[in-house]
Design a protein around this motif. Structure first.
Motif, PDB file in Angstrom:
ATOM      1  N   TYR A  99       3.211  -3.381  -7.276  1.00  0.00           N
ATOM      2  CA  TYR A  99       4.158  -2.364  -7.731  1.00  0.00           C
ATOM      3  C   TYR A  99       4.459  -2.402  -9.231  1.00  0.00           C
ATOM      4  CZ  TYR A  99       5.026   0.065  -3.425  1.00  0.00           C
ATOM      5  OH  TYR A  99       4.872   0.868  -2.332  1.00  0.00           O
ATOM      6  N   VAL A 100       4.310  -3.562  -9.863  1.00  0.00           N
ATOM      7  CA  VAL A 100       4.619  -3.595 -11.300  1.00  0.00           C
ATOM      8  C   VAL A 100       3.773  -2.565 -12.069  1.00  0.00           C
ATOM      9  CG1 VAL A 100       4.514  -5.017 -13.386  1.00  0.00           C
ATOM     10  CG2 VAL A 100       5.616  -5.898 -11.318  1.00  0.00           C
ATOM     11  N   PRO A 101       2.463  -2.528 -11.847  1.00  0.00           N
ATOM     12  CA  PRO A 101       1.664  -1.552 -12.612  1.00  0.00           C
ATOM     13  C   PRO A 101       1.971  -0.090 -12.241  1.00  0.00           C
ATOM     14  CG  PRO A 101       0.256  -3.193 -11.546  1.00  0.00           C
ATOM     15  CD  PRO A 101       1.621  -3.395 -11.005  1.00  0.00           C
ATOM     16  N   ILE A 102       2.469   0.133 -11.030  1.00  0.00           N
ATOM     17  CA  ILE A 102       2.777   1.510 -10.645  1.00  0.00           C
ATOM     18  C   ILE A 102       4.105   1.937 -11.275  1.00  0.00           C
ATOM     19  CG2 ILE A 102       3.302   3.029  -8.688  1.00  0.00           C
ATOM     20  CD1 ILE A 102       1.303   1.330  -7.042  1.00  0.00           C
ATOM     21  N   PHE A 103       5.082   1.043 -11.243  1.00  0.00           N
ATOM     22  CA  PHE A 103       6.399   1.399 -11.794  1.00  0.00           C
ATOM     23  C   PHE A 103       6.397   1.451 -13.321  1.00  0.00           C
ATOM     24  CE2 PHE A 103       8.576   0.290  -7.706  1.00  0.00           C
ATOM     25  CZ  PHE A 103       9.293   1.457  -7.613  1.00  0.00           C
ATOM     26  N   TRP A 104       5.549   0.654 -13.935  1.00  0.00           N
ATOM     27  CA  TRP A 104       5.600   0.487 -15.380  1.00  0.00           C
ATOM     28  C   TRP A 104       5.667   1.823 -16.135  1.00  0.00           C
ATOM     29  CZ3 TRP A 104       7.250  -3.292 -18.084  1.00  0.00           C
ATOM     30  CH2 TRP A 104       6.956  -3.374 -19.451  1.00  0.00           C
ATOM     31  N   PRO A 105       4.668   2.731 -15.928  1.00  0.00           N
ATOM     32  CA  PRO A 105       4.734   4.002 -16.670  1.00  0.00           C
ATOM     33  C   PRO A 105       5.966   4.831 -16.310  1.00  0.00           C
ATOM     34  CG  PRO A 105       2.904   4.007 -15.107  1.00  0.00           C
ATOM     35  CD  PRO A 105       3.461   2.631 -15.106  1.00  0.00           C
ATOM     36  N   VAL A 126       0.794  -1.236   0.000  1.00  0.00           N
ATOM     37  CA  VAL A 126       0.000   0.000   0.000  1.00  0.00           C
ATOM     38  C   VAL A 126       0.825   1.284   0.000  1.00  0.00           C
ATOM     39  CG1 VAL A 126      -1.870  -1.170   1.174  1.00  0.00           C
ATOM     40  CG2 VAL A 126      -0.251   0.126   2.515  1.00  0.00           C
ATOM     41  N   GLY A 127       2.153   1.173  -0.133  1.00  0.00           N
ATOM     42  CA  GLY A 127       3.013   2.347   0.021  1.00  0.00           C
ATOM     43  C   GLY A 127       2.598   3.561  -0.797  1.00  0.00           C
ATOM     44  N   SER A 128       2.077   3.318  -1.990  1.00  0.00           N
ATOM     45  CA  SER A 128       1.791   4.463  -2.863  1.00  0.00           C
ATOM     46  C   SER A 128       0.574   5.264  -2.415  1.00  0.00           C
ATOM     47  CB  SER A 128       1.649   4.002  -4.310  1.00  0.00           C
ATOM     48  OG  SER A 128       2.910   3.532  -4.754  1.00  0.00           O
ATOM     49  N   HIS A 129      -0.051   4.903  -1.281  1.00  0.00           N
ATOM     50  CA  HIS A 129      -1.104   5.803  -0.784  1.00  0.00           C
ATOM     51  C   HIS A 129      -0.488   7.118  -0.271  1.00  0.00           C
ATOM     52  CE1 HIS A 129      -1.212   3.845   3.533  1.00  0.00           C
ATOM     53  NE2 HIS A 129      -0.229   4.720   3.446  1.00  0.00           N
ATOM     54  N   HIS A 130       0.836   7.181  -0.222  1.00  0.00           N
ATOM     55  CA  HIS A 130       1.488   8.462   0.061  1.00  0.00           C
ATOM     56  C   HIS A 130       1.656   9.271  -1.213  1.00  0.00           C
ATOM     57  CE1 HIS A 130       2.650   7.566   4.269  1.00  0.00           C
ATOM     58  NE2 HIS A 130       2.454   6.337   3.845  1.00  0.00           N
ATOM     59  N   GLN A 131       1.227   8.701  -2.334  1.00  0.00           N
ATOM     60  CA  GLN A 131       1.469   9.333  -3.634  1.00  0.00           C
ATOM     61  C   GLN A 131       0.166   9.585  -4.386  1.00  0.00           C
ATOM     62  OE1 GLN A 131       4.501   6.057  -4.460  1.00  0.00           O
ATOM     63  NE2 GLN A 131       5.417   7.779  -5.554  1.00  0.00           N
ATOM     64  N   TRP A 190      -5.438   2.169  -9.959  1.00  0.00           N
ATOM     65  CA  TRP A 190      -4.570   1.751  -8.871  1.00  0.00           C
ATOM     66  C   TRP A 190      -4.776   2.602  -7.636  1.00  0.00           C
ATOM     67  CZ3 TRP A 190      -2.653  -2.576  -7.669  1.00  0.00           C
ATOM     68  CH2 TRP A 190      -2.512  -3.522  -8.678  1.00  0.00           C
ATOM     69  N   ARG A 191      -5.110   3.862  -7.823  1.00  0.00           N
ATOM     70  CA  ARG A 191      -5.362   4.702  -6.646  1.00  0.00           C
ATOM     71  C   ARG A 191      -6.587   4.178  -5.891  1.00  0.00           C
ATOM     72  NH1 ARG A 191      -2.310   9.852  -8.091  1.00  0.00           N
ATOM     73  NH2 ARG A 191      -1.529   9.260 -10.122  1.00  0.00           N
ATOM     74  N   GLY A 192      -7.582   3.729  -6.658  1.00  0.00           N
ATOM     75  CA  GLY A 192      -8.775   3.149  -6.021  1.00  0.00           C
ATOM     76  C   GLY A 192      -8.428   1.868  -5.277  1.00  0.00           C
ATOM     77  N   ILE A 193      -7.641   1.010  -5.938  1.00  0.00           N
ATOM     78  CA  ILE A 193      -7.244  -0.251  -5.286  1.00  0.00           C
ATOM     79  C   ILE A 193      -6.438   0.046  -4.019  1.00  0.00           C
ATOM     80  CG2 ILE A 193      -5.817  -2.321  -5.575  1.00  0.00           C
ATOM     81  CD1 ILE A 193      -6.658  -2.319  -8.533  1.00  0.00           C
TER      82      ILE A 193
END
Ligand code: HAS
Ligand code: HEM
Ligand code: CU
Length: 582
Positions: free
Chosen positions: A562-568, A282-287, A297-300
């Motif tokens: 994290y794969v879908p977050i890092f991909w772009p 869930v780390g990217s909830h800081h982003q 992904w933000r929803g997930i």
């Protein structure tokens, strides 16, 4: 009381000093280093609170602190990394080793101390020479000196070293007691370290691949969004690396300190296993406000963040019931009588229960933060530091202080300098943080930004821009001043107790009764002297023994998140040069 426990058990408690002395000394060293870091950090904190109240103390501090941001970096780094890591890497080895009656690998444990101590010295150089005011998140393109990043790398590596120590302890114990379930404190400690090992990957990759080469001049540019994402891979689960050791104490120590019992051992295990699984993805909830990754992904992430709150809700009920159980045994009647009947005069108990109370609000605020829409309102405002001063700054920090009130006499055999002053420190911390955090949350809703040297503004501008938040900011400053008093009280007790020669005439509950509640094991070499081995173990506890499987699943879930977050980000490289702004 001590007389109520069987002789065999007492024998293991009063073990020959020469066997346990090195462990005690090392544990004490971890505590002293950790709390020394907090002492510096906590002296600076109130200056920041005064800043928000419109009082700019920094011109007067110029010989030591050149800017607000230098102070803020020192505050965040010493409190959030150094204080917490030293206390945790001490406790999570010492307690399981004592619980199992086995000696930990002392070379590794001292190595852990040494790596973190050296890293801390490097960080101190980098921060005090004013070259690295990069704040606790050290986001590039803000650029600090190589000492900062190399020091941070050592600190992180050191903090991972308890894991092999715990794996070794558990393996040795399992070899002696095949088929049995890992004792609770060891289970909780090991789960915490497994979580932290998976979590540490993000920061280590960021430091080793990006920041160190950049700071050493081997590369010219850096990709900030990749760095931020790697940081939060570690930076979210780190909050559970701060919280889980406090839970170890709430589950393992507190329920016995108050004269009761932990009402459910399997629920404690479930909490830790769930924290292991849910902390990581869930780390990217800081982003939420960072650009560049999909809204899906933000929803997930919102849903996953609500899941990570679940084990803490389980904790609220399990610990709440354990408190009530003890309170009723002590004669507490009615709706809240059990609560007032707790042994409030014991500073270790008071500190921990007060820490829990603030955590109810800290957790509620976290759920607001984690909800994507609401996050847009509070992100980057003082609401967020408001949230984390009643989580890490109180739920964890005040619990660690409470543990220390119990542990100092346990380690040294000397009395606390003053139980009344210790009690006062706990209440002052609780009152100060409550007022401070109320003000910070409230000011945040008025849009007051975090990380802002607003007291530097001319008075008329400060009042025009922040006038609406005036009362809230006043509370922040008052809370900060109370926290100064709390800090003075705490360190008088802490340092005074280290210096005192007075023996502990009123021993706290003995170790085995506190942590090895159900049973106790022999020290290295001897046969285990259990009261009763845990014969009846719940199916849940047995299922949760498969820590390898749970860890593998978590690693997989983390990769999937994290794969879908890092991909772009990896397909759209940004190259930034460094900035040194302050
Ligand atoms: Fe957080 C930001 C979400 C918990 C720390 N958090 C931060 C930052 C820090 C931090 C340091 O989703 C800022 C980092 C920075 O500099 O930018 N947080 C959560 C959620 C939880 C949570 C959902 N946080 C913590 C803990 C921390 C911590 C724990 C440290 C120890 N947080 C966020 C989000 C952000 C964030 C977003 C990003 C914000 C932004 O925009 O920048 C949950 O884990 C909380 C669950 C907790 C509960 C409470 C259970 C209550 C208990 C006490 C029971 C009381 C008893 C007494 C038994 C559901 C266990 C009973 C007695 C009676 C009388 C009743
Ligand atoms: C930031 C005050 C104790 C960890 C802050 C800020 C204030 C503050 C006002 C926000 C500054 C800003 O955003 O501009 C205090 C006071 C304390 C205290 C009065 C009482 C002595 C602690 C403790 C911890 C902690 C015990 C953790 C164990 C942090 C962290 C930051 C921070 C990580 C963020 C730094 C950053 O933004 O880079 N503190 N604090 N503080 N505090 Fe504290
Ligand atoms: Cu988080």
């Amino acid at each position: 009381s001590a007389t109520a426990i069987p002789g065999a058990l007492l024998a293991s408690v009063a073990a020959p000093a020469d066997v346990l002395a090195p462990q005690r000394r090392t544990m004490l060293a971890f505590l002293v280093w950790g709390f020394s870091a907090l002492m510096i950090g906590a002296m600076i904190g109130p200056l920041q609170a005064l800043n928000y109240g419109g009082v700019n103390a920094y011109p007067a501090l110029a010989p030591i602190l050149k800017s607000y941001y230098q102070g803020l970096t020192i505050h965040g780094v010493l409190n959030a990394y150094i204080f917490t890591f030293f206390v945790t890497c001490g406790l999570l080895v010492y307690l399981p080793a004592r619980e199992l009656g086995l000696a930990p690998n002392m070379a590794l444990w001292r190595g852990c101390f040494g790596a973190m101590a050296l890293g801390t010295l490097m960080l101190l150089v980098a921060m005090f020479d004013n070259s690295s005011s990069v704040l606790w998140t050290f986001y590039p393109p803000l650029k600090g000196s190589a000492w900062f990043y190399l020091g941070m790398t050592l600190v992180v590596l050191g903090s991972l070293m308890p894991l092999p120590i715990l794996l070794d302890l558990r393996a040795r114990w399992k070899a002696r007691r095949p088929g049995e379930v890992t004792p609770l404190v060891t289970y909780m400690s090991l789960t915490t370290m497994l979580m932290w090992a998976l979590a540490g990957g993000g920061a280590l990759i960021e430091l080793i691949v990006q920041l160190n080469p950049w700071a050493l001049g081997l590369t010219d540019t850096i990709d900030p969004i990749v760095a931020r994402t790697l940081f939060w891979w570690t930076g979210h689960p780190i909050v559970y690396f701060w919280l889980m050791p406090a839970y170890v104490s709430w589950y393992g120590l507190l329920s016995k300190q108050i004269g009761g019992k932990l009402v459910s051992d399997p629920m404690a295990r479930l909490t830790f296993a769930l924290l292991l699984v849910f902390s990581l993805p869930v780390g990217s909830h800081h982003q939420f406000t960072d650009p560049g990754f999909s809204p899906v992904w933000r929803g997930i992430l919102t849903a996953l963040t609500l899941s990570v709150a679940l084990p803490s809700l389980v904790t609220a009920f399990t610990i709440g019931l354990s408190l009530e159980y003890a309170g009723r045994l002590r004669g507490g009647l009615g709706w809240l009588g059990w609560f007032t009947a707790l042994p409030w005069r014991d500073p270790s108990v008071a500190a921990q229960v007060l820490a829990m109370l603030t955590f109810i609000f800290g957790g509620a605020g976290g759920i607001v933060n984690g909800s994507w829409e609401l996050n847009n309102i509070v992100h980057n405002t003082t609401w967020v530091p408001g949230h984390f001063h009643i989580t890490v700054g109180t739920a964890s920090a005040l619990t660690f202080m409470g543990v220390t009130f119990w542990m100092l006499p346990h380690l040294t055999g000397r009395a606390l300098l003053s139980r009344r002053l210790a009690l006062a420190a706990a209440w002052l911390w609780f009152a100060g943080m409550s007022i401070f955090a109320l003000g910070m949350h409230w000011a945040g809703l008025h849009g007051v930004p975090r990380r802002a040297w607003i007291s530097m503004l001319p008075r008329s501008v400060y009042e025009r821009v922040y006038g609406d938040a005036y009362f809230a900011l006043f509370l922040v400053a008052i809370g900060g001043c109370i926290l100064w008093l709390a800090t003075i009280a705490f360190y008088t007790v802490f340092l005074g107790s280290l210096g005192t020669r007075r023996l502990d005439r009123r021993p706290a509950i003995p170790f085995a009764q506190a942590f090895g509640g159900r049973e106790s094991y022999a020290l290295d070499g001897g046969e285990p002297v259990g009261i009763v081995a845990n014969q009846e173990v719940s199916k849940l506890a047995r299922a949760l023994e498969h820590l390898g499987l749970i860890t593998a699943f978590t690693a997989f879930a983390t990769a999937a998140a994290y794969v879908p977050i890092f991909w772009p980000f990896l397909r759209n490289v940004t190259a930034a040069r460094g900035w040194v702004v302050w």
